[in-house]
Design a protein around this motif. Structure first.
Motif, PDB file in Angstrom:
ATOM      1  N   ASP A  22       0.555   7.852  -8.779  1.00 22.30           N
ATOM      2  CA  ASP A  22       0.444   6.578  -8.055  1.00 22.30           C
ATOM      3  C   ASP A  22       0.919   5.422  -8.919  1.00 22.30           C
TER       4      ASP A  22
ATOM      5  N   ARG B 225       4.556   3.330  -3.722  1.00 23.07           N
ATOM      6  CA  ARG B 225       3.466   3.833  -4.565  1.00 23.07           C
ATOM      7  C   ARG B 225       2.766   4.947  -3.830  1.00 23.07           C
TER       8      ARG B 225
ATOM      9  N   ARG C 214      -5.849  12.733  -9.249  1.00 21.01           N
ATOM     10  CA  ARG C 214      -5.105  11.963  -8.249  1.00 21.01           C
ATOM     11  C   ARG C 214      -3.616  12.181  -8.439  1.00 21.01           C
TER      12      ARG C 214
ATOM     13  N   ASP D  81      -7.593  -1.675  -5.105  1.00 22.77           N
ATOM     14  CA  ASP D  81      -6.551  -1.932  -4.114  1.00 22.77           C
ATOM     15  C   ASP D  81      -7.135  -2.410  -2.793  1.00 22.77           C
TER      16      ASP D  81
ATOM     17  N   ARG E 173      -3.201  -8.248  -7.154  1.00 20.09           N
ATOM     18  CA  ARG E 173      -4.244  -8.035  -8.157  1.00 20.09           C
ATOM     19  C   ARG E 173      -3.806  -8.367  -9.576  1.00 20.09           C
TER      20      ARG E 173
ATOM     21  N   GLU F  79      -8.064   2.926   0.196  1.00 20.07           N
ATOM     22  CA  GLU F  79      -7.782   1.683  -0.524  1.00 20.07           C
ATOM     23  C   GLU F  79      -6.895   0.727   0.272  1.00 20.07           C
TER      24      GLU F  79
ATOM     25  N   MET G 265      -7.912   8.750  -1.270  1.00 19.47           N
ATOM     26  CA  MET G 265      -8.492   7.465  -1.610  1.00 19.47           C
ATOM     27  C   MET G 265      -8.481   6.614  -0.357  1.00 19.47           C
TER      28      MET G 265
HETATM   29 MG    MG Z   1      -5.495   2.088  -6.258  1.00 18.28          MG
END
Ligand code: MG
Ligand code: PEP
Length: 895
Positions: free
Chosen positions: A629, A680, A626, A783, A793, A759, A757
């Motif tokens: 992030d 992000r 990935r 997420d 979160r 999310e 992703m």
């Molecule tokens: Mg995430």
């Protein structure tokens, strides 16, 4: 026409929804021809109707009278008749077993007249008065709401006055005195008399059991065990048989196999001259069932035969409650027995071996959480020193914590994160919150079937019970061991639930045999062999692939040993922690392209090396990498700290460090109120030039290097936090450009699937569009849960989740178990619409839910291709993916 009451002869085990587990199994035993005292069951439907309206449903009372007369006819006696009374028990019995959580009233039908009749008919005055005082005690607390402690206190005072070590040493006049005392107590506490009408006793007891469905402890138990709140309980009414008629009578609990180890053979406790409740409550110390063989060989043989009949019939470990009344054996209850994780695997494998169940059924009988438990370490007893006490090893595993002496203290300390061991003489259902909060439970009384043992086993808590060589002084908050060691509240102790030993201090732990098997393939014992066979079968039947979330080659290697079929999430930001954090900080804070390029260039070789290691560890298997992030604040110097440093230099008249000033300026500029929802993921890649390029270059160069080394690297590139197809398009263009560039430079053509992703709700809702640019979707359910619920979160779990769980807003944290209704719906939409636009789209999940048993069943059902979870959860996920393929709706009955 609705029936609210079923005779035992008219039901069977398939009617458990209506008759509760107890009622259905009593009916089943009756059909099997086992000696069950006759009776009938009032349905859960009647309970639900009563709880909804506060009134008995219409017709219930007439049905009750009819069934009572049938019972009276079969017994040849009338309920509460003054000459020779029929007595009945009234017991709760829900669809799912909730041991000790609801109410029971025994000996219904006794009053001032029938107690004399019972004395005459039974030939034992003592027995009659003992039964009567038990009725007033149970009825008084359950139906009339008198604090049960008051009855206990009266009993204790009497025993002290008579110098009686237990209730068996009280004589007729003592018990008659106790009856009068109890009656007075009821009157003083409630303003009402204990009712003399047997019919009223019966009716009120049934309604009280209905009400006990909503008792606080029952609600708490259901929340923990994920049992729905709206099922209601059934009530069984059954002719009393008496275990307290003298030394040739007694009550016991038996298992068709040892519920702790799974070893075959009748197993349990027996208490002579006692009612069933006495065995579980640990009033006196029970003897092992083997002693019954000596005391009453005929009943023992019958019990053994019935146990075998039941195990063959149910094809599983059964537990049994029985009573012997003057040499005659009666079966009072059976159900699929709760067992430890060890026993679950051992029994399943053995029943498969015996041909009693199929391998599929064997797999259904075990649960991922049980496997997880077997992966725990245990104590290194060589380093433990001498045990200060020894008790019954009731629930295996090893745990250490500070000793606490009541449930409230366990909860209080547990909330602060302290590890505690709850030490009690014996536990009652009111201790449940403390048991939940504790790592282990230690009691000085009771056997393997005591409340502490049964509940701890069900919850997977370590438990040692019946440690008679300790004296627990709850008031003084300490216990004393036989060797004189005094353990005060707050002292660290270690409890070994597999051996029954208790140590002072924190004993070092050694890894589990199951873990050793997963690491090395070594099958050290029968349980491990059973685990191995079950996992092999799960692998053979599962459709879901299992990958791991890992960022380090060692973790990837371990995950592969544990059976991972690739990496589903490599969080590259984790590769920049420690010393490398500085480089990312420079890159992010740099105002000039040259400065940024310099930082990026320093990162490149480090990243390449990481990826080469990961691809090597997972050679031949997919590795989903990935792009960066980080919630930005994780990589920036702390704003407050910087500001304080600058301010304090200024306050003392000095000149702050120029670099600090520059940093503070940049950190202020980039400060985010909610970094979890800020710059992000793909957003960072889009606004920081060169960031995507350097990461993709590192991947591509690592792939080329592995190809040249003769490997089969299968890197996949994943773009995080995408909300719009446009973001993905931009990122993908950059990826393609760099891949081509590196291909040309190295002469090794690099093809990496590019995916995203999912999310954010917007990504899920526009999945059809996004799939045009994505070769795979990986659901970032961490997420996705945060953004669907609007829960920050990092903040909410500690802030108010316990209140939400208490108030039943949800039964489990949605960050642990996927919220199917909301987040799950988005996943379903995204899978369907994504596949519509790209039929070959690969789909997986890499949020924490990928390792959660219940969520895995959902991901299977929704058609994902894989789940990805932390390496230690990989075996659990393999097992659950197998169970999901067998369409298991997990009832948790046997746990
Ligand atoms: Mg995430
Ligand atoms: C997720 O959001 O579910 C995920 C896997 O990503 P992270 O936890 O790194 O945000």
């Amino acid at each position: 026409m609705v029936h609210y009451v079923y005779d035992f002869q008219d039901g069977d085990r398939d009617l458990a929804d209506l008759l509760g587990g107890k009622g259905a199994n009593l009916a089943e035993m009756t059909r099997l021809g086992l000696p069950v005292p006759p009776g009938f069951t009032v349905t859960t439907e009647a309970c639900r109707a009563f709880l909804a309206t506060g009134e008995e449903p219409e017709g219930m009372s007439a049905e009750l009278s009819r069934h009572l007369s049938t019972l009276e006819k079969s017994a040849g006696r009338l309920l509460g008749h003054p000459d020779d009374p029929l007595l009945v028990s009234v017991r709760s019995g829900a669809r799912f077993s909730m041991p000790g959580m609801m109410e029971t009233v025994l000996d219904i039908g006794l009053n001032d007249a029938s107690v004399l009749g019972l004395a005459k008919a039974s030939g034992s005055e003592r027995f009659a008065w003992d039964s009567y005082r038990r009725l007033i005690q149970m009825y008084g607390s359950t139906v009339m709401g008198v604090d049960p402690v008051l009855f206990d206190e009266a009993m204790t005072l009497l025993k002290e006055a008579r110098d009686a070590p237990d209730d068996l040493h009280l004589d007729v006049s003592d018990l008659a005195w106790l009856v009068e005392t109890y009656k007075r107590l009821v009157r003083d506490e409630t303003g009402r008399d204990f009712p003399q009408s047997p019919a009223q006793q019966l009716q009120q007891a049934i309604l009280a059991v209905f009400r006990s469905w909503n008792a606080e402890r029952a609600r708490l138990y259901r929340r923990r065990e994920h049992i729905p709140d709206d099922l209601g309980t059934a009530v069984t009414v059954q002719r009393m048989v008496f275990g307290n008629l003298g030394p040739d009578s007694g009550s016991g609990v038996a298992f068709t196999r040892d519920p702790a180890t799974g070893r075959p053979g009748l197993y349990g406790d027996y208490l002579a001259n006692a009612q069933g409740e006495d065995v579980v409550a640990g009033i006196r110390d029970a003897v092992p069932l083997a002693d019954l063989e000596r005391l009453d060989p005929r009943s023992y043989r019958q019990l053994r035969d019935h146990a075998q009949t039941l195990e063959r019939h149910y094809r599983d470990l059964c537990d049994i409650e029985f009573t012997i009344e003057r040499g005659t054996l009666w079966m009072l209850q059976t159900r699929i027995g709760k067992r430890t994780a060890e026993a679950a695997f051992a029994i399943a494998a053995e029943l498969v071996g015996e041909g009693l169940i199929t391998a599929d059924e064997g797999l259904k009988r075990v649960h991922g959480e049980q496997l997880g438990r077997l992966m725990f370490p245990r104590f290194d007893t060589d380093k433990a020193g001498a045990a200060i006490a020894h008790g019954v090893p009731a629930s295996p595993g090893a745990a250490a914590g500070t000793a606490v002496f009541d449930s409230a203290e366990a909860v209080r300390r547990g909330k602060t994160g302290e590890q505690v061991v709850l030490v009690r003489e014996e536990t009652t259902p009111d201790d449940l919150p403390g048991m939940v909060a504790a790592q282990a439970v230690l009691t000085s009384r009771g056997g393997k079937t005591s409340h502490a043992a049964v509940v701890a086993r069900g919850m997977g808590r370590v438990c040692v019970c019946g440690a008679q060589d300790i004296t627990v002084n709850t008031g003084a908050r300490r216990f004393t061991a036989r060797d004189g060691t005094v353990v005060e509240e707050g002292t660290f102790i270690s409890v070994d639930g597999s051996t029954g030993d208790v140590y002072t201090g924190a004993v070092p732990l050694i890894p589990s045999a199951t873990m050793r098997y997963l690491e090395s393939g070594e099958q050290a014992n029968a349980v491990v062999a059973a685990v191995a066979r079950t996992l092999e079968h799960a692998d053979a039947v599962r459709r879901l692939e299992v990958r791991a979330n890992a960022d380090m080659p060692e973790d990837a290697t371990r995950a592969r040993r544990f059976g991972a079929q690739g990496i589903g999430l490599c969080r590259t930001e984790h590769m920049f922690l420690g010393e490398r954090r500085k480089l990312v900080e420079e890159m992010i804070l740099s105002r000039t392209q040259a400065g940024r390029d310099k930082a990026l260039a320093a990162l490149l070789p480090l990243q390449r090396q990481d990826f080469t290691g990961m691809l090597e560890a997972m050679d031949g298997l997919p590795v989903t990498i990935r792009l960066l992030d980080p919630p930005l604040h994780e990589f920036l110097p702390d704003r407050t700290e910087l500001a304080v440093r600058v301010a304090s230099v200024e306050a003392s008249g000095g000149q702050p460090d120029a670099h600090d000033l520059e940093l503070l300026d940049a950190v202020n500029r980039m400060h985010e109120e909610n970094p979890m929802l800020g710059l992000r993921g793909v957003r960072l890649g889009i606004v920081v030039p060169g960031l995507v390029a350097i990461q993709v270059r590192a991947v591509a160069e690592a792939v080329a290097e592995r190809v040249r080394a003769g490997g089969s690297p299968r890197a996949e590139i994943m773009v995080p936090l995408v909300g719009s197809v446009e973001e993905l398009r931009l990122a993908r263009k950059e990826v393609a450009r760099v891949l081509a560039e590196v291909g040309e430079e190295t002469g090794v053509p690099v093809r990496c699937p590019v995916g995203t992703m999912i999310e954010l709700p917007r990504a899920a809702l526009t999945a059809g569009r996004i799939a045009e640019e994505a070769e795979f979707f990986s659901f970032g359910t961490n997420d996705l849960t945060q953004t669907t619920w609007g829960f920050s979160r990092d903040d909410v779990e500690a802030a108010f989740f316990s209140a939400y769980l208490d108030k039943g807003v949800f039964a489990a944290s949605p960050f642990e178990t996927l919220d199917r209704e909301g987040v799950g719906r988005l996943v379903r939409i995204a899978v369907e619409e994504g596949r519509e636009s790209r039929p070959e789209l690969q789909t997986g999940v890499c949020g924490e839910h990928g390792g959660d048993p219940e969520s895995i069943h959902f991901f299977h059902a929704v058609g994902l291709d894989y789940v990805s979870c932390s390496p230690f959860r990989v075996p659990v996920a393999r097992l659950e993916a197998g169970r999901a393929a067998l369409d298991v709706t997990d009832t948790g009955d046997s746990r």
